[in-house]
Design a protein around this motif. Structure first.
Motif, short mmCIF file in Angstrom:
data_model
loop_
_atom_site.label_atom_id
_atom_site.label_comp_id
_atom_site.label_asym_id
_atom_site.label_seq_id
_atom_site.Cartn_x
_atom_site.Cartn_y
_atom_site.Cartn_z
N ALA A 99 0.88 -1.28 -0.13
CA ALA A 99 0.00 -0.05 -0.09
C ALA A 99 0.90 1.22 -0.05
CB ALA A 99 -1.06 0.07 1.13
N ALA A 100 1.99 1.34 0.62
CA ALA A 100 2.81 2.24 1.04
C ALA A 100 3.60 2.48 -0.50
CB ALA A 100 4.05 2.09 1.98
N PHE A 101 3.70 1.72 -1.48
CA PHE A 101 4.29 2.05 -2.83
C PHE A 101 3.63 2.74 -3.69
CE2 PHE A 101 6.11 -2.67 -2.71
CZ PHE A 101 6.86 -2.59 -1.96
N ILE A 102 2.02 2.73 -3.52
CA ILE A 102 1.14 3.61 -4.58
C ILE A 102 1.43 4.79 -4.53
CG2 ILE A 102 -1.21 3.83 -4.98
CD1 ILE A 102 -1.90 1.01 -3.78
N PRO A 103 1.51 5.54 -3.37
CA PRO A 103 1.70 7.13 -3.47
C PRO A 103 2.81 7.44 -4.17
CG PRO A 103 1.49 6.55 -1.06
CD PRO A 103 1.15 5.31 -1.85
N PHE A 104 4.08 6.71 -3.71
CA PHE A 104 5.37 7.27 -4.06
C PHE A 104 5.34 6.83 -5.62
CE2 PHE A 104 9.65 6.31 -5.00
CZ PHE A 104 10.47 7.44 -4.15
N ILE A 105 5.00 5.88 -6.23
CA ILE A 105 4.91 5.60 -7.57
C ILE A 105 3.91 6.85 -8.24
CG2 ILE A 105 4.25 4.07 -9.39
CD1 ILE A 105 5.04 1.76 -7.53
N TYR A 106 2.89 7.08 -7.63
CA TYR A 106 1.97 7.89 -8.43
C TYR A 106 2.56 9.29 -8.55
CZ TYR A 106 -2.18 10.68 -9.56
OH TYR A 106 -3.15 11.31 -9.97
N PHE A 107 3.47 9.73 -7.44
CA PHE A 107 3.79 11.17 -7.55
C PHE A 107 5.25 11.35 -8.07
CE2 PHE A 107 0.65 11.49 -4.00
CZ PHE A 107 -0.22 12.44 -4.54
N PHE A 108 6.03 10.29 -7.93
CA PHE A 108 7.50 10.33 -8.49
C PHE A 108 7.87 9.35 -9.65
CE2 PHE A 108 7.45 11.06 -3.91
CZ PHE A 108 7.60 12.38 -3.93
N TYR A 109 6.98 8.79 -10.05
CA TYR A 109 7.45 7.75 -11.29
C TYR A 109 7.02 8.14 -12.53
CZ TYR A 109 9.48 3.92 -8.55
OH TYR A 109 10.52 3.08 -7.78
N PRO A 110 7.75 8.88 -13.39
CA PRO A 110 7.32 9.45 -14.69
C PRO A 110 7.32 8.05 -15.77
CG PRO A 110 9.73 9.98 -14.31
CD PRO A 110 9.30 9.56 -13.20
N GLU A 111 6.41 8.31 -16.49
CA GLU A 111 6.13 7.28 -17.59
C GLU A 111 7.35 7.22 -18.60
OE1 GLU A 111 5.40 4.29 -18.97
OE2 GLU A 111 3.72 4.73 -17.96
N THR A 112 7.83 5.79 -19.07
CA THR A 112 8.89 6.04 -20.08
C THR A 112 8.64 5.22 -21.13
OG1 THR A 112 9.91 4.25 -18.74
CG2 THR A 112 10.68 6.21 -18.11
N SER A 113 7.47 4.50 -21.03
CA SER A 113 7.27 3.91 -22.45
C SER A 113 7.21 4.41 -23.61
CB SER A 113 5.92 2.83 -21.99
OG SER A 113 4.74 3.75 -21.77
N HIS A 114 7.29 3.96 -24.73
CA HIS A 114 7.34 4.65 -26.18
C HIS A 114 8.01 6.14 -26.06
CE1 HIS A 114 4.08 2.00 -26.90
NE2 HIS A 114 3.31 2.14 -26.11
N ARG A 115 9.41 5.80 -25.26
CA ARG A 115 9.94 7.02 -25.39
C ARG A 115 11.37 6.51 -25.60
NH1 ARG A 115 8.08 12.33 -24.91
NH2 ARG A 115 6.33 12.55 -23.41
N THR A 116 11.94 7.29 -26.20
CA THR A 116 13.61 7.01 -26.53
C THR A 116 14.37 7.25 -25.44
OG1 THR A 116 14.15 9.19 -27.42
CG2 THR A 116 13.52 7.52 -28.94
#
Length: 304
Positions: free
Chosen positions: A223-240
């Protein structure tokens, strides 16, 4: 590269791809020719330290979320927590590995179709829900409730196989720039195996002393992972990889979250990337005035 693109060596797409790669190398040489471990802790346009933390945290989350508590000790968990016989526990352990293998194949499609961010969030939520089901069904201590706990463990391994099994390995590599990629991925792997060891050593002790509280712990951790990922993990798929560099430069210079920067940054051409790299100070404008051949000759000379 030309073979992958299905064209000749001087084809337009191949030339563009080579130019993007060489430009990325030029970005790195523009900072400093010689690598220093201090580079791992720098901020600025490149945001090396933030990117190291993101990569390392993804591998930390994979292991502390309880995957190897389930994978290593599945038969033992069935014996100790659910009261199954040794033979039944081993049989169910084999079934668990089949479920694991089947759902791991799903990630080869979902990692690009859904993106890294969504997989992290879905995996965290799914693993949390699975652990809630498991500990909730263990509390009554009845055989019928125990079957619900078994379902929770099977559900956990299905979510893990489809999400967290593969995504952290990819994210930890691609989130780091060329300059720190090898070191960043190595640090992430060190954390992965260190937490793996910790979880494997501690799980039997937890099951023996706090019983279903073990699953409460793993539910809370996921449960603690979810806010950290939501606020700090930028999406990298389909990016060079070059676009990922610009996501962090954009976030830093425009003082916005890197998640928002990733959403705002459109798909870029090589020319767009060169212009933004100059705008954000990743390279000088004259770095891009040479043709691809000149770039490659200069890079080769620096290597020698």
């Amino acid at each position: 590269m030309a073979a992958l693109n299905g064209e000749t060596l001087d084809g337009s797409r191949t030339t563009t791809d080579i130019r993007a790669i060489v430009d990325s190398i030029k970005f790195e040489h523009a900072v400093n020719t010689n690598f220093s471990f201090k580079d791992l802790t720098t901020g600025g346009s490149s945001q090396h330290f933030r990117r190291i933390i993101l990569g390392v945290s993804s591998q930390f989350f994979q292991q502390i979320g309880g995957c190897n508590a389930v994978i290593y000790y599945f038969p033992i968990l069935f014996q100790e927590s659910l009261g199954k016989s040794s033979e039944a526990s081993l049989l169910l352990g084999g079934v668990n590995m089949i479920v694991y293998a089947v759902f791991s194949l799903v990630s080869f499609w979902t990692v690009e179709a859904l993106g890294r961010r969504k997989l992290f969030l879905i995996g965290s939520a799914g693993q949390m829900l699975s652990m809630i089901i498991t500990f909730g069904c263990l509390i009554p201590g009845t055989e019928s409730a125990g079957n619900g706990a078994a379902f929770g463990l099977f559900l956990y391994i299905a979510f893990f196989g489809a999400t967290y099994l593969t995504v952290p390995w990819r994210y930890a590599a691609e989130i780091n720039p060329l300059r720190t990629r090898a070191k960043g991925a190595a640090l992430a792997n060190i954390v992965n195996w260190s937490i793996n060891f910790l979880v494997v050593m501690v799980t039997p002790i937890m099951v023996a002393h706090i019983k279903w509280g073990t699953y409460v712990f793993f539910a809370a951790v996921n449960a603690a992972f979810i806010p950290f990922i939501y606020f700090f993990y930028p999406e990298t798929s389909h990016r060079t990889l070059e676009e990922i560099d610009l996501i962090f430069a954009k976030g830093y210079h425009e003082n916005i979250s890197y998640v928002k920067a990733a959403k705002q940054l459109p798909k870029l051409t090589v020319r767009d990337m060169e212009q933004l790299a100059t705008q954000y100070g990743l390279a000088e404008a004259n770095e891009f005035e040479k043709d691809v051949g000149s770039h490659m000759e200069e890079v080769d000379s620096k290597k020698s």
